[in-house]
Design an enzyme around this catalytic site. Structure first.
Site, PDB file in Angstrom:
ATOM      1  N   TYR A 141       0.882  -1.001   0.418  1.00 44.18           N
ATOM      2  CA  TYR A 141       0.115   0.081   0.028  1.00 44.18           C
ATOM      3  C   TYR A 141       0.584   1.568  -0.158  1.00 44.18           C
ATOM      4  O   TYR A 141      -0.062   2.446  -0.461  1.00 44.18           O
ATOM      5  CB  TYR A 141      -0.908   0.162   1.043  1.00 44.18           C
ATOM      6  CG  TYR A 141      -2.311  -0.857   1.189  1.00 44.18           C
ATOM      7  CD1 TYR A 141      -2.275  -2.056   0.782  1.00 44.18           C
ATOM      8  CD2 TYR A 141      -4.075   0.256   1.437  1.00 44.18           C
ATOM      9  CE1 TYR A 141      -3.611  -2.557   0.496  1.00 44.18           C
ATOM     10  CE2 TYR A 141      -4.668  -0.438   1.498  1.00 44.18           C
ATOM     11  CZ  TYR A 141      -4.493  -1.839   0.894  1.00 44.18           C
ATOM     12  OH  TYR A 141      -5.694  -2.649   0.663  1.00 44.18           O
ATOM     13  N   ASP A 220      -2.009 -18.056   0.400  1.00 43.19           N
ATOM     14  CA  ASP A 220      -3.507 -18.352  -0.507  1.00 43.19           C
ATOM     15  C   ASP A 220      -3.919 -20.440   0.463  1.00 43.19           C
ATOM     16  O   ASP A 220      -5.151 -20.364  -0.025  1.00 43.19           O
ATOM     17  CB  ASP A 220      -2.625 -19.029  -1.839  1.00 43.19           C
ATOM     18  CG  ASP A 220      -1.070 -20.190  -1.517  1.00 43.19           C
ATOM     19  OD1 ASP A 220      -0.656 -20.367  -0.652  1.00 43.19           O
ATOM     20  OD2 ASP A 220      -1.153 -20.967  -2.192  1.00 43.19           O
ATOM     21  N   ASP A 244      -5.863  -7.282   4.840  1.00 35.48           N
ATOM     22  CA  ASP A 244      -7.225  -6.503   4.119  1.00 35.48           C
ATOM     23  C   ASP A 244      -7.856  -7.439   3.195  1.00 35.48           C
ATOM     24  O   ASP A 244      -9.741  -7.668   3.480  1.00 35.48           O
ATOM     25  CB  ASP A 244      -6.767  -5.845   2.449  1.00 35.48           C
ATOM     26  CG  ASP A 244      -7.819  -4.753   2.326  1.00 35.48           C
ATOM     27  OD1 ASP A 244      -8.826  -4.137   2.782  1.00 35.48           O
ATOM     28  OD2 ASP A 244      -8.041  -5.420   0.821  1.00 35.48           O
TER      29      ASP A 244
HETATM   30  C1  IPM Z   1     -10.073  -2.153   4.749  1.00 34.46           C
HETATM   31  C2  IPM Z   1     -10.054  -1.244   2.971  1.00 34.46           C
HETATM   32  C3  IPM Z   1      -9.384   0.107   3.107  1.00 34.46           C
HETATM   33  C4  IPM Z   1      -8.120  -0.792   2.210  1.00 34.46           C
HETATM   34  C5  IPM Z   1      -9.718   0.765   1.278  1.00 34.46           C
HETATM   35  C6  IPM Z   1     -10.994   1.724   1.339  1.00 34.46           C
HETATM   36  C7  IPM Z   1      -8.844   2.385   1.129  1.00 34.46           C
HETATM   37  O1  IPM Z   1     -10.865  -2.061   1.912  1.00 34.46           O
HETATM   38  O2  IPM Z   1      -9.962  -0.645   5.414  1.00 34.46           O
HETATM   39  O3  IPM Z   1     -10.184  -2.742   4.358  1.00 34.46           O
HETATM   40  O4  IPM Z   1      -7.586  -1.271   1.877  1.00 34.46           O
HETATM   41  O5  IPM Z   1      -7.620  -0.809   3.833  1.00 34.46           O
HETATM   42 MG    MG Z   2     -10.787  -4.312   3.004  1.00 30.80          MG
END
Ligand code: IPM
Ligand code: MG
Length: 353
Positions: A141, A220, A244
């Site tokens: 990220y 996985d 996530d």
């Molecule tokens: C989460 C969301 C966020 C992320 C997005 C909205 C940026 O999916 O908090 O899980 O990917 O962290």
């Molecule tokens: Mg998310």
């Protein structure tokens, strides 16, 4: 006690669910003699519309003055043009990064009242109680990227340092000590160099926790095991992207994405609390969204930022009691029961509180 809480309702269903969570916080304040003051600020798409910036400086300043932040959701189709210079999600990522909220706690429980409705067999859901610890401010990220690509290619980089992995890992091991003493660390060490580093860094931390059982699971396989043997997991430690993805998957165990809260924490008591779900533009403005995830996020706020563990437990018990008494929003309703609106569901929680 006195506390200042900043609300960032955001986009889509964000304002609807935040409003109900604030009602619950107000009830907690009234019964416990606490004094909570609130201030609201812009984040995400609504902030882009108002200021051109998904995380205006004023929002950061207001958050800085708060004990904790309660966030709704960001995003929506009107801001999703792939060539747009700014996106609502950037506001959220910047907020997490700015306050160095590297540990994202995402508890997952399967509620007996909803077991018959979940798409998995009810017997698999018995005793499901998982805590995801998702590393939140590094990894792919935040690694070096080519923002717009060059037309023919684009890249993001999965970058981790030992220090970034280990501070998240310590949160996971400490949590496991308060729970059932197990950590499953998720990686892709068979393919990715960054994930081989992840595995080594976690193994080093594990040496300080001989009382905790550590299992390394490839992502996985983990995706499969979470559905095949969910009750065997205690704490699941994962990097930013894998955490996530797996946490959305695991929401199936709780009956709906609308059920799961989260806490994003750094070194102090300050935290940002938000549902794991998104802004759900398809149902926004209809008053039918499930407020449970945000109400439970408010409970986490009480526990982690304000030290009000009894009040947090009372809120969690009230949610459970409302569900046990048959209260349902549309996303968790049986086909033959009449679903409650967002506010009517919160009324049921408040009644139990
Ligand atoms: C989460 C969301 C966020 C992320 C997005 C909205 C940026 O999916 O908090 O899980 O990917 O962290
Ligand atoms: Mg998310």
């Amino acid at each position: 006690m006195k506390a200042k809480i900043v609300t960032l309702p955001g986009d889509g269903i964000g304002p609807e669910v935040t409003e109900q969570a604030v009602r619950v916080l107000d009830a907690v304040a009234a019964r416990g003699g606490h004094e909570f003051t609130y201030e609201s600020a812009l984040i995400g798409g609504c902030a882009i519309d108002a200021t051109g910036n998904p995380l205006p400086d004023e929002t950061l300043a207001v958050c800085k003055s708060a004990d904790a932040v309660l966030l709704g959701a960001v995003g929506g189709p009107q801001w999703s043009d792939p060539t747009a210079p700014v996106r609502p999600e950037q506001g959220l990522l910047k907020l997490r990064h700015h306050f160095d909220l590297f540990a994202n706690l995402r508890p997952v429980k399967a509620y007996p009242a909803l077991a018959h409705y979940a798409p998995l067999r009810a017997d698999l859901l018995e005793n499901v109680d998982i805590l995801f610890v998702r590393e939140l401010t590094s990894g792919i990220y935040f690694g070096p990227r080519q923002e717009q690509g060059d037309g023919d290619s684009a890249h993001d980089t999965m970058l981790y340092t030992v220090e970034q992995v280990q501070r998240a890992a310590r949160v996971a091991f400490e949590a496991a000590r308060q729970r059932r003493g197990k950590v499953a660390s998720v990686d892709k060490a068979n393919v990715l160099a960054s994930m081989r580093l992840w595995r080594r860094a976690v193994t080093e931390v594990a040496a300080d926790y001989p009382d905790i059982e550590l299992e390394h699971v490839l992502v996985d396989a983990c995706a499969m095991h979470l559905l095949r043997r969910p009750a065997s997991f205690d704490v699941v430690l994962a990097g930013n992207m894998f955490g996530d993805i797996l946490s959305d998957e695991t929401s199936v165990l709780a009956g709906s994405l609308g059920m799961l809260p989260s806490a994003s924490l750094g070194v102090g008591s300050f935290g940002v609390y938000e549902p794991i779900h998104g802004s759900a533009p398809d149902i926004a403005g209809q008053g039918i969204a499930n407020p449970v995830a945000t109400i439970l996020s408010a409970a986490m706020l009480l526990r982690h930022s304000l030290g009000l563990d009894d009040d947090a437990q009372a809120v969690e018990a009230a949610v459970e009691a409302a569900l046990a008494s048959g209260a349902r929003t549309a996303d968790i309703a049986d086909p033959n029961t009449e679903p409650l609106s967002t506010s009517a569901f919160a009324d049921r929680v408040l009644a139990h509180l």
